[in-house]
Design a protein around this motif. Sequence first.
Motif, PDB file in Angstrom:
ATOM      1  N   LEU A   1       0.808  -1.221   0.000  1.00 40.35           N
ATOM      2  CA  LEU A   1       0.000   0.000   0.000  1.00 40.35           C
ATOM      3  C   LEU A   1       0.843   1.273   0.000  1.00 40.35           C
ATOM      4  CD1 LEU A   1      -2.731  -1.125   2.575  1.00 40.35           C
ATOM      5  CD2 LEU A   1      -3.007  -0.894   0.093  1.00 40.35           C
ATOM      6  N   VAL A   2       2.135   1.159  -0.279  1.00 37.39           N
ATOM      7  CA  VAL A   2       2.992   2.341  -0.418  1.00 37.39           C
ATOM      8  C   VAL A   2       3.697   2.267  -1.766  1.00 37.39           C
ATOM      9  CG1 VAL A   2       3.367   2.583   2.067  1.00 37.39           C
ATOM     10  CG2 VAL A   2       4.988   1.244   0.703  1.00 37.39           C
ATOM     11  N   THR A   3       4.090   3.418  -2.289  1.00 32.48           N
ATOM     12  CA  THR A   3       4.830   3.461  -3.553  1.00 32.48           C
ATOM     13  C   THR A   3       6.016   4.395  -3.420  1.00 32.48           C
ATOM     14  OG1 THR A   3       3.433   5.268  -4.383  1.00 32.48           O
ATOM     15  CG2 THR A   3       2.798   3.008  -4.978  1.00 32.48           C
ATOM     16  N   ASN A   4       7.017   4.175  -4.259  1.00 33.20           N
ATOM     17  CA  ASN A   4       8.218   5.010  -4.267  1.00 33.20           C
ATOM     18  C   ASN A   4       8.696   5.154  -5.710  1.00 33.20           C
ATOM     19  OD1 ASN A   4       9.087   5.487  -1.317  1.00 33.20           O
ATOM     20  ND2 ASN A   4       8.645   3.301  -1.353  1.00 33.20           N
ATOM     21  N   SER A   5       8.022   5.973  -6.470  1.00 34.26           N
ATOM     22  CA  SER A   5       8.337   6.106  -7.893  1.00 34.26           C
ATOM     23  C   SER A   5       9.689   6.779  -8.122  1.00 34.26           C
ATOM     24  CB  SER A   5       7.240   6.913  -8.602  1.00 34.26           C
ATOM     25  OG  SER A   5       7.152   8.212  -8.073  1.00 34.26           O
ATOM     26  N   THR A   6      10.154   7.582  -7.143  1.00 35.00           N
ATOM     27  CA  THR A   6      11.427   8.273  -7.323  1.00 35.00           C
ATOM     28  C   THR A   6      12.615   7.397  -6.970  1.00 35.00           C
ATOM     29  OG1 THR A   6      11.130   9.191  -5.093  1.00 35.00           O
ATOM     30  CG2 THR A   6      10.481  10.575  -6.960  1.00 35.00           C
ATOM     31  N   ALA A   7      12.365   6.241  -6.376  1.00 32.26           N
ATOM     32  CA  ALA A   7      13.443   5.296  -6.081  1.00 32.26           C
ATOM     33  C   ALA A   7      13.130   4.022  -6.877  1.00 32.26           C
ATOM     34  CB  ALA A   7      13.511   5.012  -4.588  1.00 32.26           C
TER      35      ALA A   7
ATOM     36  N   ASP B   1      10.284   0.008  -6.971  1.00 33.95           N
ATOM     37  CA  ASP B   1       9.057   0.078  -7.768  1.00 33.95           C
ATOM     38  C   ASP B   1       8.201  -1.183  -7.667  1.00 33.95           C
ATOM     39  OD1 ASP B   1      10.585  -1.688  -9.212  1.00 33.95           O
ATOM     40  OD2 ASP B   1      10.779  -0.423 -11.003  1.00 33.95           O
ATOM     41  N   TRP B   2       8.665  -2.191  -6.936  1.00 30.78           N
ATOM     42  CA  TRP B   2       7.854  -3.393  -6.721  1.00 30.78           C
ATOM     43  C   TRP B   2       6.765  -3.169  -5.678  1.00 30.78           C
ATOM     44  CZ3 TRP B   2       8.152  -4.884  -1.634  1.00 30.78           C
ATOM     45  CH2 TRP B   2       9.265  -4.422  -0.908  1.00 30.78           C
ATOM     46  N   GLN B   3       6.881  -2.087  -4.896  1.00 27.05           N
ATOM     47  CA  GLN B   3       5.892  -1.826  -3.861  1.00 27.05           C
ATOM     48  C   GLN B   3       4.584  -1.331  -4.483  1.00 27.05           C
ATOM     49  OE1 GLN B   3       7.855   0.877  -1.158  1.00 27.05           O
ATOM     50  NE2 GLN B   3       9.170  -0.713  -0.318  1.00 27.05           N
ATOM     51  N   GLY B   4       3.528  -1.342  -3.675  1.00 24.78           N
ATOM     52  CA  GLY B   4       2.234  -0.884  -4.154  1.00 24.78           C
ATOM     53  C   GLY B   4       1.435  -1.948  -4.870  1.00 24.78           C
TER      54      GLY B   4
ATOM     55  N   GLY C   1      -4.312   1.626  -8.386  1.00 32.27           N
ATOM     56  CA  GLY C   1      -3.000   1.168  -8.816  1.00 32.27           C
ATOM     57  C   GLY C   1      -1.888   2.127  -8.433  1.00 32.27           C
ATOM     58  N   ARG C   2      -0.698   1.877  -8.997  1.00 30.09           N
ATOM     59  CA  ARG C   2       0.488   2.668  -8.633  1.00 30.09           C
ATOM     60  C   ARG C   2       0.452   4.103  -9.171  1.00 30.09           C
ATOM     61  NH1 ARG C   2       2.863  -2.500  -9.764  1.00 30.09           N
ATOM     62  NH2 ARG C   2       3.885  -3.391  -7.906  1.00 30.09           N
ATOM     63  N   SER C   3      -0.483   4.407 -10.035  1.00 26.34           N
ATOM     64  CA  SER C   3      -0.598   5.779 -10.552  1.00 26.34           C
ATOM     65  C   SER C   3      -1.932   6.418 -10.187  1.00 26.34           C
ATOM     66  CB  SER C   3      -0.432   5.772 -12.084  1.00 26.34           C
ATOM     67  OG  SER C   3      -1.428   4.949 -12.679  1.00 26.34           O
ATOM     68  N   GLY C   4      -2.684   5.772  -9.311  1.00 30.68           N
ATOM     69  CA  GLY C   4      -3.992   6.278  -8.923  1.00 30.68           C
ATOM     70  C   GLY C   4      -3.927   7.302  -7.810  1.00 30.68           C
ATOM     71  N   PRO C   5      -5.088   7.776  -7.353  1.00 33.27           N
ATOM     72  CA  PRO C   5      -5.129   8.850  -6.352  1.00 33.27           C
ATOM     73  C   PRO C   5      -4.576   8.441  -4.981  1.00 33.27           C
ATOM     74  CG  PRO C   5      -7.331   7.953  -6.744  1.00 33.27           C
ATOM     75  CD  PRO C   5      -6.433   7.374  -7.793  1.00 33.27           C
ATOM     76  N   TRP C   6      -4.557   7.137  -4.686  1.00 34.18           N
ATOM     77  CA  TRP C   6      -4.069   6.686  -3.385  1.00 34.18           C
ATOM     78  C   TRP C   6      -2.607   6.236  -3.426  1.00 34.18           C
ATOM     79  CZ3 TRP C   6      -6.699   7.469   0.978  1.00 34.18           C
ATOM     80  CH2 TRP C   6      -8.079   7.709   0.879  1.00 34.18           C
ATOM     81  N   ALA C   7      -1.953   6.411  -4.559  1.00 35.05           N
ATOM     82  CA  ALA C   7      -0.609   5.867  -4.736  1.00 35.05           C
ATOM     83  C   ALA C   7       0.394   6.430  -3.728  1.00 35.05           C
ATOM     84  CB  ALA C   7      -0.123   6.134  -6.163  1.00 35.05           C
ATOM     85  N   TYR C   8       0.258   7.707  -3.393  1.00 33.28           N
ATOM     86  CA  TYR C   8       1.244   8.347  -2.517  1.00 33.28           C
ATOM     87  C   TYR C   8       0.664   8.717  -1.150  1.00 33.28           C
ATOM     88  CZ  TYR C   8       3.608   8.534  -6.954  1.00 33.28           C
ATOM     89  OH  TYR C   8       4.180   8.179  -8.152  1.00 33.28           O
TER      90      TYR C   8
END
Length: 500
Positions: free
Chosen positions: A428-434, A438-441, A451-458
């Motif tokens: 339930l967490v993402t780290n697109s800048t690291a 990127d396997w998280q989320g 998903g990883r680009s949705g409103p809850w991604a961050y």
Amino acid sequence: MITPPDQPDGRAPDRKLRVETHGLDVIADTERKGTPRTLFWPWFGANVSILGLGYGAFALGFGISFWQALAAGVLGIAFSFLLCGFVAVAGKRGSAPTMVLGRAAYGVRGNRLPSVTSWVLTVGWETVLCALATMATATVFGRLGRGGGTETKVIALVLVGALTVVVGVMGFDLIMRLQTLITVVTGVLTVIYIALVADHIHWSAVSAVPAGTAQEFIGALVFMMTGFGLGWVNAAADYSRYLPRTASSRGVIGWTTFGASLAPLLLLVFGLLLAGSSADLAEAVAADPIGALTTILPTWFLVPFALVAVLGLVGGAVLDIYSSGLALLSAGLRVPRYVAALFDGVLMIVGSIYIVFVADDFLGPFMGFLTTLGVPIAAWCGIMLADLALRRRDYDEPDLYRPTGRYGDAPLTPLLLTLTATALGWGLVTNSTATWLDWQGYLLHPLGLGGRSGPWAYANLGVLTALALTFVGTLTLHRDRVHEQEKQTPSPVMDEGAPL
């Protein structure tokens, strides 16, 4: 009036400084001293860092307004340090380091799992703080026209690293005295800094920052929690263990929370005003959080600024290196505490070299580090707090060191709770800048969260999920076990402290 540590009557301490020999052992009653208000000094000194100003830019980076960022910061900082206050109570009830007290819930050897996680977190934090102090020093000397390149960074890293390692190796007494000095010096110089750059605040620009969504607000809130109190909660009892058993629990909670929260709250407000006034400054902070703040200073204050920046960062790094050594011992390494601290110091310097001389981005890896380790630490915190809440008696100290004692060797329930909460949290967490994270989320799409680009991604929901799940799970599943433990006859009092 707040009295400096070890000076309950206002007189200077007369003990000679020496390397602390205590490791994981219990602090004898004859060595327990002070009052809860002495906790103000280490916690304030460790959190008065100028880095707190940078969190203003970090919070606004979630796409929220000044008022939303202020609310997220106040709630995140105060609540997360309140958790530290609760865990600190365990120290005065059990006289042992935080990660040893966790054995009551996890078992003597089962506790090695959270101990390793705690060790990685504290080593990571001390590395970040050491690297930032080095970068800040180089930036200041560059602006003064006296270097700022590789040679300056090398010298700064050697000096900052040496100071941090020496104090961490020496131990509790020197840490308490240094933190008092850091509190006074950095407190005064920070006020001067704020006065000097106040004219860079433009309320019209700050108030014009548009509001963000609820998901973005939650993301900033959780980021503040992981950046402040959840980064310290695994070490919160390491200093309260020196207090007398009769010390007020409310006082321990209050002074820990107040001392740790005061400076970050004040610095956050001013950091938000500065970052909201200048988009360029906010962007620069992401690359060099401390050095960027020198760009708005008059030249004559650059050296004092370097002093306040370095001392504030060292104050945090010193507490981290002390606690990381204790966590390493709790994970199973059998060496004296000062050897463990020295080993961690070497890792800190190696990691700092990478950040200062190799990495080209600070904020991305930093946020990835906080959210990734924030999940298992939140899971541990939930179990620790629930276990502490269930206990009506002090810890049986000898059994904290015996796998055959009442706390057991490696009970499955807390370990499974921790692993389950961590797995759910990372989903339930993402780290697109690291990119290496990127396997998280992986649960955001299956759970209908976009998903990883949705409103809850961050929104970093994984941290809150892990904390809540383990807290409720422990209260539900652990109650009978605690009751059975406390029905047993207390072990004989330990006179000299337990062996490792």
